[in-house]
Design an enzyme around this catalytic site. Sequence first.
Site, PDB file in Angstrom:
ATOM      1  N   ASP A  10       0.864  -1.164   0.169  1.00  0.00           N
ATOM      2  CA  ASP A  10      -0.008   0.539   0.035  1.00  0.00           C
ATOM      3  C   ASP A  10       0.631   1.491  -0.059  1.00  0.00           C
ATOM      4  O   ASP A  10       0.290   2.143   0.795  1.00  0.00           O
ATOM      5  CB  ASP A  10      -0.723   0.005   0.877  1.00  0.00           C
ATOM      6  CG  ASP A  10      -1.816  -1.083   1.331  1.00  0.00           C
ATOM      7  OD1 ASP A  10      -1.896  -1.963  -0.219  1.00  0.00           O
ATOM      8  OD2 ASP A  10      -2.730  -0.855   2.097  1.00  0.00           O
ATOM      9  N   ASP A  48      -4.446  -0.924  -1.701  1.00  0.00           N
ATOM     10  CA  ASP A  48      -5.536  -0.952  -1.329  1.00  0.00           C
ATOM     11  C   ASP A  48      -6.566  -0.429  -1.925  1.00  0.00           C
ATOM     12  O   ASP A  48      -5.896   0.453  -3.010  1.00  0.00           O
ATOM     13  CB  ASP A  48      -5.462  -0.318  -0.173  1.00  0.00           C
ATOM     14  CG  ASP A  48      -6.448  -0.138   1.616  1.00  0.00           C
ATOM     15  OD1 ASP A  48      -6.506  -1.000   1.609  1.00  0.00           O
ATOM     16  OD2 ASP A  48      -6.961   0.318   2.124  1.00  0.00           O
ATOM     17  N   HIS A  50     -10.427   0.866  -2.508  1.00  0.00           N
ATOM     18  CA  HIS A  50     -12.141   0.742  -2.337  1.00  0.00           C
ATOM     19  C   HIS A  50     -13.157   1.250  -3.021  1.00  0.00           C
ATOM     20  O   HIS A  50     -13.058   2.108  -3.857  1.00  0.00           O
ATOM     21  CB  HIS A  50     -11.872   1.627  -0.597  1.00  0.00           C
ATOM     22  CG  HIS A  50     -11.364   1.025   0.105  1.00  0.00           C
ATOM     23  ND1 HIS A  50     -11.707  -0.607   0.448  1.00  0.00           N
ATOM     24  CD2 HIS A  50     -10.426   1.924   1.231  1.00  0.00           C
ATOM     25  CE1 HIS A  50     -10.589  -0.732   1.510  1.00  0.00           C
ATOM     26  NE2 HIS A  50      -9.992   0.930   1.919  1.00  0.00           N
ATOM     27  N   HIS A  54     -17.563   2.610   0.846  1.00  0.00           N
ATOM     28  CA  HIS A  54     -16.874   1.093   1.794  1.00  0.00           C
ATOM     29  C   HIS A  54     -17.417   1.581   3.413  1.00  0.00           C
ATOM     30  O   HIS A  54     -17.609   2.544   3.894  1.00  0.00           O
ATOM     31  CB  HIS A  54     -15.644   1.267   1.047  1.00  0.00           C
ATOM     32  CG  HIS A  54     -14.812   0.005   1.861  1.00  0.00           C
ATOM     33  ND1 HIS A  54     -14.497  -0.387   3.074  1.00  0.00           N
ATOM     34  CD2 HIS A  54     -15.194  -1.621   1.167  1.00  0.00           C
ATOM     35  CE1 HIS A  54     -13.916  -1.282   3.220  1.00  0.00           C
ATOM     36  NE2 HIS A  54     -14.616  -2.527   2.562  1.00  0.00           N
ATOM     37  N   HIS A  83     -10.352   7.129   1.568  1.00  0.00           N
ATOM     38  CA  HIS A  83      -9.564   6.497   0.805  1.00  0.00           C
ATOM     39  C   HIS A  83      -9.499   5.702   0.250  1.00  0.00           C
ATOM     40  O   HIS A  83      -9.627   4.723   0.277  1.00  0.00           O
ATOM     41  CB  HIS A  83      -7.974   6.147   2.382  1.00  0.00           C
ATOM     42  CG  HIS A  83      -8.602   5.016   2.902  1.00  0.00           C
ATOM     43  ND1 HIS A  83      -9.580   4.859   3.742  1.00  0.00           N
ATOM     44  CD2 HIS A  83      -8.315   4.372   2.954  1.00  0.00           C
ATOM     45  CE1 HIS A  83      -9.701   3.585   4.176  1.00  0.00           C
ATOM     46  NE2 HIS A  83      -8.847   3.264   3.104  1.00  0.00           N
ATOM     47  N   LYS A 108      -6.880  -5.170  -3.012  1.00  0.00           N
ATOM     48  CA  LYS A 108      -7.851  -5.391  -1.582  1.00  0.00           C
ATOM     49  C   LYS A 108      -8.838  -4.352  -1.179  1.00  0.00           C
ATOM     50  O   LYS A 108      -8.570  -3.119  -1.170  1.00  0.00           O
ATOM     51  CB  LYS A 108      -7.171  -6.467  -0.467  1.00  0.00           C
ATOM     52  CG  LYS A 108      -5.984  -5.271   0.142  1.00  0.00           C
ATOM     53  CD  LYS A 108      -4.792  -5.809   0.581  1.00  0.00           C
ATOM     54  CE  LYS A 108      -3.679  -4.141   1.414  1.00  0.00           C
ATOM     55  NZ  LYS A 108      -4.833  -3.368   1.995  1.00  0.00           N
ATOM     56  N   CYS A 153      -1.607  -2.721   7.688  1.00  0.00           N
ATOM     57  CA  CYS A 153      -1.304  -3.350   6.107  1.00  0.00           C
ATOM     58  C   CYS A 153      -0.280  -4.460   7.137  1.00  0.00           C
ATOM     59  O   CYS A 153      -0.816  -5.549   5.756  1.00  0.00           O
ATOM     60  CB  CYS A 153      -1.974  -2.697   4.986  1.00  0.00           C
ATOM     61  SG  CYS A 153      -3.745  -2.301   4.926  1.00  0.00           S
TER      62      CYS A 153
HETATM   63  C1  VGL Z   1      -4.742   0.810   5.773  1.00  0.00           C
HETATM   64  C2  VGL Z   1      -6.122   1.740   7.268  1.00  0.00           C
HETATM   65  C3  VGL Z   1      -7.365   1.251   6.447  1.00  0.00           C
HETATM   66  C4  VGL Z   1      -2.896   0.016   5.467  1.00  0.00           C
HETATM   67  C5  VGL Z   1      -5.110   0.872   4.619  1.00  0.00           C
HETATM   68  O1  VGL Z   1      -3.046   0.207   4.362  1.00  0.00           O
HETATM   69  O2  VGL Z   1      -2.313  -0.089   6.398  1.00  0.00           O
HETATM   70  N1  VGL Z   1      -4.789   1.421   7.452  1.00  0.00           N
HETATM   71  N2  VGL Z   1      -6.510   1.209   5.122  1.00  0.00           N
HETATM   72 ZN    ZN Z   2      -8.283   0.570   3.619  1.00  0.00          ZN
END
Ligand code: VGL
Ligand code: ZN
Length: 204
Positions: A10, A48, A50, A54, A83, A108, A153
């Site tokens: 990410d 990431d 979404h 979401h 996000h 994901k 993550c």
């Molecule tokens: C993440 C919060 C929500 C991450 C992703 O990449 O750590 N944290 N979505």
């Molecule tokens: Zn996320």
Amino acid sequence: MADQALVVIDLQNDFCPGGALAVTGGDEIVPLVNDMIRHADHVVLTQDWHPAGHSSFASSHPGAQPFTMIEMPYGQQTLWPDHCIQGSLGSDFHSGLAWTKAELVIRKGFRPAIDSYSAFFENDHTTPTGLAGYLRERGIDTVTLVGLATDFCVGFSALDAVSQGFRTTVRLDACRGIDLNGSLDAMLRRMRDAGVMLEDHLSD
Ligand code: VGL
Ligand code: ZN
């Protein structure tokens, strides 16, 4: 020699300073991650990803504030600012990331009703992303994880990697954390206890 993959978690604009869910110093790791990509046998990136609205977004729950918890059918879930909405600038990889060598991009968090921190399983801990099968089929048994965020993550990916039987290292100097109510220390302990090898080449 074991076949190894570098998994970059990410490293997207929304997790870097100026982004919707900025991780302090998130962009600082880009040069080091690029260096590790250059030396890696195989590179996998996660993104990431979404849909708008979401269920992990606080804005999807009337009256709820970001960084609070709610109960979801699959357990406790932290609510986040909107996000990494699919196709947005925030969902793009950091513009300095040397991503061209990546052999696979795992997306994901695209199911509206379930969040996915881990690169291997969604937050119900049963819905797979396919990454474990992909790595196994390619004979890769050793993974090094870097990226954002250490305590979400990256951490959950590392715990799942170990439980799926991969030799797993997290390079802490190539990660940055969110640290929500002590989540960073808690995740470092969980990873250590699970058998994740934690390395910090800055303090070596
Ligand atoms: C993440 C919060 C929500 C991450 C992703 O990449 O750590 N944290 N979505
Ligand atoms: Zn996320």
